[in-house]
Design an enzyme around this catalytic site. Sequence first.
Site, PDB file in Angstrom:
ATOM      1  N   CYS A 158       1.103  -1.273   0.030  1.00 11.55           N
ATOM      2  CA  CYS A 158       0.274  -0.478  -0.205  1.00 11.55           C
ATOM      3  C   CYS A 158       0.570   1.196  -0.192  1.00 11.55           C
ATOM      4  O   CYS A 158       2.017   1.511   0.630  1.00 11.55           O
ATOM      5  CB  CYS A 158      -1.245  -0.156   1.097  1.00 11.55           C
ATOM      6  SG  CYS A 158      -1.863  -1.332   1.289  1.00 11.55           S
ATOM      7  N   TYR A 196      -5.732 -13.199  -3.807  1.00  9.12           N
ATOM      8  CA  TYR A 196      -5.281 -12.978  -2.894  1.00  9.12           C
ATOM      9  C   TYR A 196      -5.558 -13.565  -1.248  1.00  9.12           C
ATOM     10  O   TYR A 196      -6.947 -13.037  -1.347  1.00  9.12           O
ATOM     11  CB  TYR A 196      -5.481 -11.590  -2.475  1.00  9.12           C
ATOM     12  CG  TYR A 196      -5.207 -10.452  -1.683  1.00  9.12           C
ATOM     13  CD1 TYR A 196      -3.784 -10.938  -0.602  1.00  9.12           C
ATOM     14  CD2 TYR A 196      -5.076  -9.505  -1.249  1.00  9.12           C
ATOM     15  CE1 TYR A 196      -3.619 -10.230   0.754  1.00  9.12           C
ATOM     16  CE2 TYR A 196      -4.640  -8.798   0.059  1.00  9.12           C
ATOM     17  CZ  TYR A 196      -3.739  -8.848   0.495  1.00  9.12           C
ATOM     18  OH  TYR A 196      -3.037  -8.395   1.243  1.00  9.12           O
ATOM     19  N   HIS A 234      -3.431 -11.867   5.106  1.00  6.28           N
ATOM     20  CA  HIS A 234      -3.620 -10.789   5.708  1.00  6.28           C
ATOM     21  C   HIS A 234      -5.005 -10.501   6.829  1.00  6.28           C
ATOM     22  O   HIS A 234      -5.105  -9.992   6.793  1.00  6.28           O
ATOM     23  CB  HIS A 234      -3.219  -9.541   4.997  1.00  6.28           C
ATOM     24  CG  HIS A 234      -1.534  -8.771   4.616  1.00  6.28           C
ATOM     25  ND1 HIS A 234      -1.104  -8.990   3.901  1.00  6.28           N
ATOM     26  CD2 HIS A 234      -0.829  -8.962   4.922  1.00  6.28           C
ATOM     27  CE1 HIS A 234       0.030  -8.976   3.318  1.00  6.28           C
ATOM     28  NE2 HIS A 234       0.379  -9.204   4.045  1.00  6.28           N
ATOM     29  N   ASP A 273       3.411  -9.210   9.300  1.00  9.12           N
ATOM     30  CA  ASP A 273       4.165  -9.584   8.115  1.00  9.12           C
ATOM     31  C   ASP A 273       5.113  -8.201   8.256  1.00  9.12           C
ATOM     32  O   ASP A 273       6.184  -8.484   8.157  1.00  9.12           O
ATOM     33  CB  ASP A 273       2.835  -9.315   6.907  1.00  9.12           C
ATOM     34  CG  ASP A 273       3.403  -9.625   5.399  1.00  9.12           C
ATOM     35  OD1 ASP A 273       4.676 -10.277   5.277  1.00  9.12           O
ATOM     36  OD2 ASP A 273       3.065  -9.277   4.268  1.00  9.12           O
TER      37      ASP A 273
END
Length: 691
Positions: free
Chosen positions: A28, A170, A173, A266
Amino acid sequence: MGDYDVLFEPVRIGPKVAPNRFYQVPHCNGLGHARPTSLAAMRGIKAEGGWGVVCTEEVEIHPTSDLAPYVEGRLWDDDDIAGLRLMTEAVHEHGSLAGIELTHAGLDAANHYSRMTPIGPRSEGVLGGGGFEPAQTRAMTRRDFADVRRWHRAAAVRARDAGFDIVYCYAAHGLTLPMQLLSRRHNDRTDEYGGSLENRVRFLREIIEDTKDAVGHDCAVAVRLAVDELVGEQGITHDGEAAEIVAMLAELPDLWDVNISDWSNDSATSRFAAEGHQEPYIAFVKGLTTKPVVGVGRYTSPDSMVSAVRRGVLDLIGAARPSIADPHLPRKIREGRLEEIRECIGCNICVATDPKSLPIRCTQNPTMGEEWRRSWHPERIPWRRNDSAVMVVGAGPAGLEAARALGQRGHRVDLLDARRRLGGRVDREALLPGLAAWRRVVDWRLGRIEAMPEVSVYPESPMTADDVLASDARHVIVATGATWRRDGRGRSLGHAVDGWDSGSILTPDDILDDLVAGTWSVPDGRVVVYDDDHYVMGGLLAELLAVRGNNVTLVTPAPLLSYWTQFTLEQERIELRLRALGVDVVVRRTMPRVDGSSVVLASVVDGAETVLPRDVVVMVADRAPVHDLHDALLPALEDGRLDSLRLIGDADAPNLIAQAVFAGHLAAREHGEAVDRDAVPFRRERFSVPR
Ligand code: ADP
Ligand code: SF4
């Protein structure tokens, strides 16, 4: 190169070939769909710097996956292709592959902007959209599953048309529907998408198959999977269901991108996790698939990268933060310029901008996010306009960066500091528990400066205005920093703490002085740390004092201790550490008064007062900028004895280290240039308005 040859081997990924093993994983950045030109320039510079694969951030595939207020990628329909094509063209220009992380965020999408009904495995409160939003998802119906599959497939086709080489499915997360379906915490369905692991994996399998079917001939299909959520049996574990999931899907995707979840695990900061910290969790994956595996772990050392490949942990070295701190890291390794690598310090200031929907910034790399709007390149600065010499006073992050960047421009620079040890606040703060990696801010700059004959460094040189004027300096940059206020004045109280001079009142500077000198002069006993700063300092001092056996209470006017560290993903870890050390935490209280043996706390809600006994108080409130040297030089600027004078960094206005580095860089770039103080200092991306 030699020892690092293995890092420059090409790697086949399905129908594509990555030119080397350097892989910028999705990250991001706050630029996203709102600032596509800025985004493309930032990604393009990474490809130029040698990252063989450069990916987007999460990219919403549909208005039911609307991540507002956060600014991520967007590929809702064909109108969104042009913006993303800017990025693929910028990446391809340098021979790298472009990857796109297609995302349906499921219960992480609050759909604040689109006002579509949020959807998820079951009806429950949404996770995203700002936090604790009073909104729930709809439990997905059969039609919802069919819809999301169709949308994902359509987005994959658009991604290919935008020029992407790698298309992601995906499931990491905790942020996406496929992962939420994997997780028993969120999935208690009784249909074919719930219950057995095979059922919970079904949707991920379906979108991989759909994507391969839709674009598999043209694009590689990657899976991003969280192989451990670090919540034990409550979630996916690397030695439990994750191994079964990878085994079930082993050869289906063209690439496995594996990590630990959630984002705070992460992207753990250097304070809490070392380089390569994910290896114990992800190492099993390569044993279960012949497809290439990429993983992250804040790798900045080429030796660690080679080792991860040679030990069979990874095929591709994934990086987000190391590629932000140094977009040219691979090129520097290839060209044997290891000493030029600007290593990430693991502070997560880059991360902190995303939840605020701001363009990305970085402590180490002041050009991050400025590639297009200010035309800043991380490695090149326009040569000097004139050959003026510059005196820089203060060798903290602001002064060091100003001197380094001026030297890079070809200016002669004298850099002076009162202290023997250079680095200002960073030299000192890096001595606090867990912050050793922060020293890289100083070490990289000093290393670069040492290689520059133009820049002369003078430690132990406290400067007065008379000293400056007695020299032949005509251009002066003052970067003299700030000191912590002893009187406790800060944003919450608005005035000095009554009785702040009643004895045994310390500031962070006092304790840092001890750490530098290797002494310890804090009296033992009950310590109250009053934190109206809200970043790391209050928590760090509480930790240090507790480790030294003091009875510590941390008091803060904020609703959480170290409030701002939520944005660097550290708050919960800090709280856990302090609680484990027995630190009492008192929130939502100011400290209006102290006397020699107690402190008075006042509730920020109703003003109700309580009293705590104390032996020592540590004030972590505002800092006082040190600008007396600058002020004393102003008359010389006015009467022409100086040609230019500039105050930068904490001496101008105390802020993050990142802002001091930025201020130093800006001062160097602007030196000798005509700067229009009435003009907006950067380009903006504007929406076209129909006329
Ligand atoms: P910043 O974050 O803005 O770079 P720092 O506080 O880290 O600021 O660094 C400021 C540096 O300036 C410190 O190393 C300090 O010793 C030095 N300094 C402050 N006043 C003077 C002075 N009058 N002469 C020389 N050095 C000074
Ligand atoms: Fe690394 Fe900090 Fe830069 Fe992020 S902001 S890339 S963590 S140095």
